[in-house]
Write a protein that holds these residues in place. Structure first.
Motif, PDB file in Angstrom:
ATOM      1  N   ALA A  34      65.140  24.329  20.437  1.00 44.02           N
ATOM      2  CA  ALA A  34      65.843  23.686  19.318  1.00 44.02           C
ATOM      3  C   ALA A  34      65.829  24.544  18.051  1.00 44.02           C
ATOM      4  O   ALA A  34      65.729  24.027  16.938  1.00 44.02           O
ATOM      5  CB  ALA A  34      65.282  22.291  19.032  1.00 44.02           C
ATOM      6  N   PHE A  35      65.934  25.867  18.229  1.00 46.90           N
ATOM      7  CA  PHE A  35      66.067  26.743  17.064  1.00 46.90           C
ATOM      8  C   PHE A  35      67.273  26.295  16.242  1.00 46.90           C
ATOM      9  O   PHE A  35      68.270  25.837  16.782  1.00 46.90           O
ATOM     10  CB  PHE A  35      66.300  28.189  17.503  1.00 46.90           C
ATOM     11  N   ARG A  36      67.161  26.488  14.951  1.00 46.08           N
ATOM     12  CA  ARG A  36      68.279  26.193  14.059  1.00 46.08           C
ATOM     13  C   ARG A  36      68.817  27.495  13.477  1.00 46.08           C
ATOM     14  O   ARG A  36      68.111  28.498  13.387  1.00 46.08           O
ATOM     15  CB  ARG A  36      67.857  25.233  12.950  1.00 46.08           C
ATOM     16  N   GLY A  37      70.069  27.473  13.056  1.00 47.19           N
ATOM     17  CA  GLY A  37      70.692  28.649  12.466  1.00 47.19           C
ATOM     18  C   GLY A  37      72.169  28.396  12.267  1.00 47.19           C
ATOM     19  O   GLY A  37      72.847  27.921  13.177  1.00 47.19           O
ATOM     20  N   VAL A  38      72.652  28.677  11.067  1.00 49.16           N
ATOM     21  CA  VAL A  38      74.055  28.443  10.732  1.00 49.16           C
ATOM     22  C   VAL A  38      74.753  29.783  10.545  1.00 49.16           C
ATOM     23  O   VAL A  38      74.299  30.634   9.773  1.00 49.16           O
ATOM     24  CB  VAL A  38      74.179  27.599   9.451  1.00 49.16           C
ATOM     25  N   LEU A  57      58.701  22.115  21.997  1.00 49.26           N
ATOM     26  CA  LEU A  57      58.331  21.872  23.391  1.00 49.26           C
ATOM     27  C   LEU A  57      59.069  20.705  24.047  1.00 49.26           C
ATOM     28  O   LEU A  57      59.434  20.806  25.228  1.00 49.26           O
ATOM     29  CB  LEU A  57      56.820  21.684  23.507  1.00 49.26           C
ATOM     30  N   PRO A  58      59.312  19.583  23.344  1.00 49.50           N
ATOM     31  CA  PRO A  58      60.081  18.522  24.006  1.00 49.50           C
ATOM     32  C   PRO A  58      61.481  18.983  24.425  1.00 49.50           C
ATOM     33  O   PRO A  58      61.968  18.607  25.498  1.00 49.50           O
ATOM     34  CB  PRO A  58      60.151  17.424  22.934  1.00 49.50           C
ATOM     35  N   THR A  59      62.124  19.789  23.598  1.00 53.20           N
ATOM     36  CA  THR A  59      63.447  20.298  23.957  1.00 53.20           C
ATOM     37  C   THR A  59      63.347  21.254  25.134  1.00 53.20           C
ATOM     38  O   THR A  59      64.194  21.243  26.037  1.00 53.20           O
ATOM     39  CB  THR A  59      64.097  21.004  22.743  1.00 53.20           C
ATOM     40  N   TYR A  60      62.304  22.078  25.145  1.00 50.37           N
ATOM     41  CA  TYR A  60      62.088  22.990  26.268  1.00 50.37           C
ATOM     42  C   TYR A  60      61.885  22.199  27.564  1.00 50.37           C
ATOM     43  O   TYR A  60      62.469  22.526  28.604  1.00 50.37           O
ATOM     44  CB  TYR A  60      60.876  23.876  25.977  1.00 50.37           C
ATOM     45  N   SER A  61      61.086  21.158  27.501  1.00 48.56           N
ATOM     46  CA  SER A  61      60.831  20.339  28.693  1.00 48.56           C
ATOM     47  C   SER A  61      62.105  19.673  29.186  1.00 48.56           C
ATOM     48  O   SER A  61      62.328  19.560  30.405  1.00 48.56           O
ATOM     49  CB  SER A  61      59.772  19.271  28.385  1.00 48.56           C
ATOM     50  N   LEU A  62      62.942  19.227  28.257  1.00 46.42           N
ATOM     51  CA  LEU A  62      64.212  18.610  28.651  1.00 46.42           C
ATOM     52  C   LEU A  62      65.107  19.641  29.341  1.00 46.42           C
ATOM     53  O   LEU A  62      65.758  19.333  30.349  1.00 46.42           O
ATOM     54  CB  LEU A  62      64.910  18.018  27.434  1.00 46.42           C
ATOM     55  N   HIS A  63      65.153  20.855  28.821  1.00 47.29           N
ATOM     56  CA  HIS A  63      65.906  21.908  29.494  1.00 47.29           C
ATOM     57  C   HIS A  63      65.386  22.113  30.915  1.00 47.29           C
ATOM     58  O   HIS A  63      66.174  22.201  31.872  1.00 47.29           O
ATOM     59  CB  HIS A  63      65.789  23.231  28.718  1.00 47.29           C
ATOM     60  N   GLN A  64      64.074  22.190  31.061  1.00 46.29           N
ATOM     61  CA  GLN A  64      63.498  22.387  32.390  1.00 46.29           C
ATOM     62  C   GLN A  64      63.904  21.255  33.339  1.00 46.29           C
ATOM     63  O   GLN A  64      64.251  21.489  34.505  1.00 46.29           O
ATOM     64  CB  GLN A  64      61.979  22.455  32.303  1.00 46.29           C
ATOM     65  N   GLU A  65      63.845  20.037  32.827  1.00 44.93           N
ATOM     66  CA  GLU A  65      64.151  18.878  33.669  1.00 44.93           C
ATOM     67  C   GLU A  65      65.605  18.903  34.134  1.00 44.93           C
ATOM     68  O   GLU A  65      65.910  18.687  35.319  1.00 44.93           O
ATOM     69  CB  GLU A  65      63.847  17.597  32.890  1.00 44.93           C
ATOM     70  N   LEU A  66      66.521  19.182  33.208  1.00 49.89           N
ATOM     71  CA  LEU A  66      67.940  19.153  33.551  1.00 49.89           C
ATOM     72  C   LEU A  66      68.355  20.383  34.350  1.00 49.89           C
ATOM     73  O   LEU A  66      69.208  20.292  35.242  1.00 49.89           O
ATOM     74  CB  LEU A  66      68.782  19.013  32.285  1.00 49.89           C
ATOM     75  N   ILE A  67      67.763  21.534  34.062  1.00 57.62           N
ATOM     76  CA  ILE A  67      68.046  22.713  34.878  1.00 57.62           C
ATOM     77  C   ILE A  67      67.501  22.505  36.285  1.00 57.62           C
ATOM     78  O   ILE A  67      68.144  22.877  37.282  1.00 57.62           O
ATOM     79  CB  ILE A  67      67.459  23.982  34.225  1.00 57.62           C
ATOM     80  N   GLY A  68      66.325  21.889  36.391  1.00 53.58           N
ATOM     81  CA  GLY A  68      65.779  21.565  37.704  1.00 53.58           C
ATOM     82  C   GLY A  68      66.709  20.656  38.486  1.00 53.58           C
ATOM     83  O   GLY A  68      66.926  20.844  39.696  1.00 53.58           O
ATOM     84  N   LEU A  69      67.272  19.659  37.802  1.00 52.77           N
ATOM     85  CA  LEU A  69      68.237  18.769  38.446  1.00 52.77           C
ATOM     86  C   LEU A  69      69.419  19.573  38.974  1.00 52.77           C
ATOM     87  O   LEU A  69      69.866  19.374  40.118  1.00 52.77           O
ATOM     88  CB  LEU A  69      68.720  17.723  37.432  1.00 52.77           C
ATOM     89  N   ARG A  70      69.907  20.489  38.152  1.00 52.52           N
ATOM     90  CA  ARG A  70      71.068  21.272  38.578  1.00 52.52           C
ATOM     91  C   ARG A  70      70.728  22.160  39.772  1.00 52.52           C
ATOM     92  O   ARG A  70      71.529  22.291  40.706  1.00 52.52           O
ATOM     93  CB  ARG A  70      71.580  22.127  37.416  1.00 52.52           C
ATOM     94  N   ARG A  71      69.561  22.750  39.753  1.00 59.32           N
ATOM     95  CA  ARG A  71      69.203  23.648  40.849  1.00 59.32           C
ATOM     96  C   ARG A  71      68.984  22.883  42.150  1.00 59.32           C
ATOM     97  O   ARG A  71      69.165  23.439  43.241  1.00 59.32           O
ATOM     98  CB  ARG A  71      67.972  24.472  40.475  1.00 59.32           C
TER      99      ARG A  71
END
Length: 452
Positions: free
Chosen positions: A326-330, A357-371
């Motif tokens: 969840a890095f920010r940057g405009v 870390l919560p955003t990282y875990s969500l990425h892992q969960e959804l990428i795992g679903l896709r794989r």
């Protein structure tokens, strides 16, 4: 009969890219200096490869790594690693480290233009119209070529008004030869494919000739073009590339979430399905050229919704390094306006803030679903329920014979809990929802992915 993915190499079905802008990532100097000594920084990326693997990525998509004057897109030598990053041995070591972890490697090829310091253009400035490389560029000599005198600089086509980026003449056979040579040189060295920068600015006939020659030597190479607007399917067919960047879907995701207007996302997903009939788009929520998704969204709670769309829709997904935390940057339209979205990274992932870390875990969960559902690569969506603040769609495998080839996705951006229809849905896979028969109750700003 569908032809989605027909051109792309078979390995791309499982490709999920972790995209890095190397010059920013390693904290390189803003500008190169003549005769600059080599600084070995590329090895810093090696310490992050396990992070990419643990995220669930299967490949490393690298931004520019070749010698350039400033940001990497003003190339001065396509066959040499930028000394601010290291040398050939450093890139070889990075590729080998990726191979050891099962990661593919995608390079960024800037073949629409070069920097003013490129030897081919320097020869033009020094030798005038008689330079052997004068035909590489689209030049206009004051008073005509015969009036040239030493010190007289030609007018030339550039990239979108940036005089530091000298446009190549893509009608010149020598330019096509150069691009083929460069692409094959690095494919020979072990990379797996190319992102073709500013591909939309180059004639499709040029790409077709180059792509055919490259594939004759490297049939498993993945060729993806940067295209922002226009006829995506037509470009892919005419340019003989595998894919283009799916900016339409990128824009629709954050715009629909910000405006509570799922009709926009529904329309984009419908068009996306049409693209999938001919090719598999390169999908993303962020890259080195755009405001980060965590900054683009007006409500932090909708970052999950955006990620759900990316990882359940058909496509070849990419995660821009830092977005998984969840890095920010405009991005701003000014000199240095890209700096905020191209920051230096710490020496190791252990130094990242735990806030991500919560955003990282969500990425892992959804990428795992896709794989676990490989068929999502070419899956089609169909809307089951549509309102301003709610969207329910099914995702189906292109091949109806695939066992378990259906998921149901429910999204809500409303302020109150809501009940929506999810016909044919089974148990909850990811998210939060209460399922009762063919309906599901979502919390405020809730989402769910359900078995088909």
């Amino acid at each position: 009969m569908s032809t989605s993915g027909a051109r792309e190499p078979g390995w791309v079905q499982d490709a999920i890219w972790w995209h890095v802008y190397p010059l920013g990532f390693v904290g390189a100097e803003r500008s190169a200096t003549p005769g600059q000594a080599v600084t070995h920084r590329l090895d810093r990326l090696v310490g992050w490869l396990d992070h990419a693997v643990e995220l669930g990525a299967s490949g490393l998509a690298l931004g520019p790594v070749f010698a350039a004057e400033t940001h990497g897109y003003d190339t001065t030598d396509h066959l040499r690693v930028d000394p601010r990053l290291g040398d050939d041995a450093d890139l070889d070591a990075l590729i080998a480290a990726c191979r050891a972890r099962g990661l593919r490697v995608l390079l960024d090829g800037v073949f629409n233009h070069v920097g003013r310091g490129h030897p081919a253009f320097r020869a033009v400035l020094e030798q005038g119209p008689s330079a052997p490389t004068a035909g590489w560029f689209r030049l206009r000599w004051p008073g005509g070529p015969e009036a040239w005198r030493p010190g007289t600089e030609p007018q030339y086509d550039d990239f979108e008004g940036h005089s530091s980026l000298v446009a190549l003449n893509h009608d010149a056979p020598a330019v096509a030869d150069l691009v083929v040579e460069v692409m094959c040189h690095w494919l020979d060295r072990g990379v797996d494919g190319w992102r073709l920068d500013a591909a939309y600015a180059v004639p499709t006939s040029f790409w077709a000739g180059v792509a055919d020659r490259v594939r004759a030597r490297h049939p498993a190479a993945y060729l993806m073009g940067e295209v922002i607007h226009g006829d995506y399917a037509g470009f892919v067919a005419e340019a003989h590339v595998d894919a283009v960047t799916q900016y339409e879907l990128w824009k629709a995701v954050w715009s629909a979430l910000n405006d509570a207007n799922f009709f926009e996302l529904d329309a984009a997903l419908t068009r996306h399905g049409g693209f999938l009939d001919g090719f598999v788009p390169y999908t993303f929520l962020g890259n080195h050229d755009v405001t980060r998704i965590a900054s683009r969204l007006t409500d932090d709670r909708h970052l999950a919704h955006a990620l759900v769309v990316l990882l359940t829709a058909g496509g070849t997904p990419s995660v821009y390094a830092g977005d998984e935390h969840a890095f920010r940057g405009v991005k701003e339209d000014r000199a240095g306006g890209d700096d905020a979205v191209r920051p230096p990274f710490p020496a190791s992932p252990a130094e990242l803030s735990p806030l991500g870390l919560p955003t990282y875990s969500l990425h892992q969960e959804l990428i795992g679903l896709r794989r676990r559902h490989r068929w999502l690569h070419t899956a089609r969506t169909r809307t089951l329920h549509l309102a301003n603040e709610q969207l329910v769609y099914e995702v189906r495998a292109e091949d109806e014979r695939v066992d378990g080839g259906r998921l149901v996705v429910a999204l809500s951006v409303g302020e109150q809990p809501v009940e929506v229809p999810v016909p044919g849905a089974g148990g909850l896979l990811v998210g939060a929802a209460d399922l009762a028969g063919d309906r599901v109750r979502l919390p405020a700003h809730g989402w769910a992915v359900l078995e088909g």
